[in-house]
Design an enzyme around this catalytic site. Structure first.
Site: not given
Ligand code: IMP
Ligand code: MG
Length: 176
Positions: A97-98, A101, A129, A150, A163
């Site tokens: 995963e990148d 969040d 995060k 962000f 990206r």
């Molecule tokens: P989650 O389901 O809220 O954990 O979302 C995860 C996905 O949201 C990540 O894989 C990213 O693609 C995107 N995302 C979450 N936070 C950020 C951020 O700070 N910058 C850019 N993309 C984010």
């Molecule tokens: Mg992602």
């Protein structure tokens, strides 16, 4: 509004951390083959850079799951847009995963892949995060724990842009 990116993690810091993560992953998997599952599109950059440092045989596999639109808030609605093209049952699977969040995307993805009976399923995330978490999930291996901001770059986007930045930075919006 003018967009400005403030460097948070340099390319050198990321490279060094990936080196360490590859070592941690070697402790976990040894010489057994690992099927790396890259979550498109954000994890593309970390997946390829990490793969180059892995010492065991690896395969590269891609999935597209969505939760974010063009905004900076998670919708909480996740769907599989593109699935794996290989069976993962009985295999060592590493979700790459990148960023974690809210955790919604990953929790759903983990459940889905566990249902397919892999031998082992681990998660590596470049960024975490924790302050933003709304569901109970953690990565098994984390690159960097960061504050609630962000961020873009190194695979992460804002409206599909940034990206390609070789570093991770905080996206700020300035008055023009
Ligand atoms: P989650 O389901 O809220 O954990 O979302 C995860 C996905 O949201 C990540 O894989 C990213 O693609 C995107 N995302 C979450 N936070 C950020 C951020 O700070 N910058 C850019 N993309 C984010
Ligand atoms: Mg992602």
């Amino acid at each position: 509004m003018k967009e400005r990116v403030e460097v948070m993690l340099t390319a050198e810091q990321i490279d060094k951390r990936l080196e360490e993560l590859a070592e941690e992953l070697y402790q976990e998997f040894g010489d057994e083959q690992v099927e790396m599952v890259c979550t498109l599109k954000g994890a593309v950059v970390v997946t390829t850079d990490l793969a180059k440092k892995m010492k065991m045989p690896v395969t590269l596999n891609f999935m597209s799951v969505s939760s974010y639109g063009d905004s900076t808030e998670s919708s909480g609605n996740i769907n599989v847009k593109m699935d794996l093209d290989e069976d993962i049952s009985g295999k060592n699977v590493l979700i790459v995963e990148d960023i974690i969040d809210t955790g919604r995307t990953l929790k759903k993805l983990k459940e889905l892949l566990l249902f397919r009976k892999p031998k082992k399923l681990k998660i590596v995330a470049l960024l975490d995060k924790p302050d933003r978490r709304v569901v109970d999930i953690t990565g098994d291996f984390t690159g960097f724990t960061i504050p609630d901001a962000f961020v873009v770059g190194y695979g992460l986007d804002y409206a599909q842009r940034y990206r390609n930045l070789p570093y991770v930075g905080v996206l700020n919006f300035d008055e023009e």
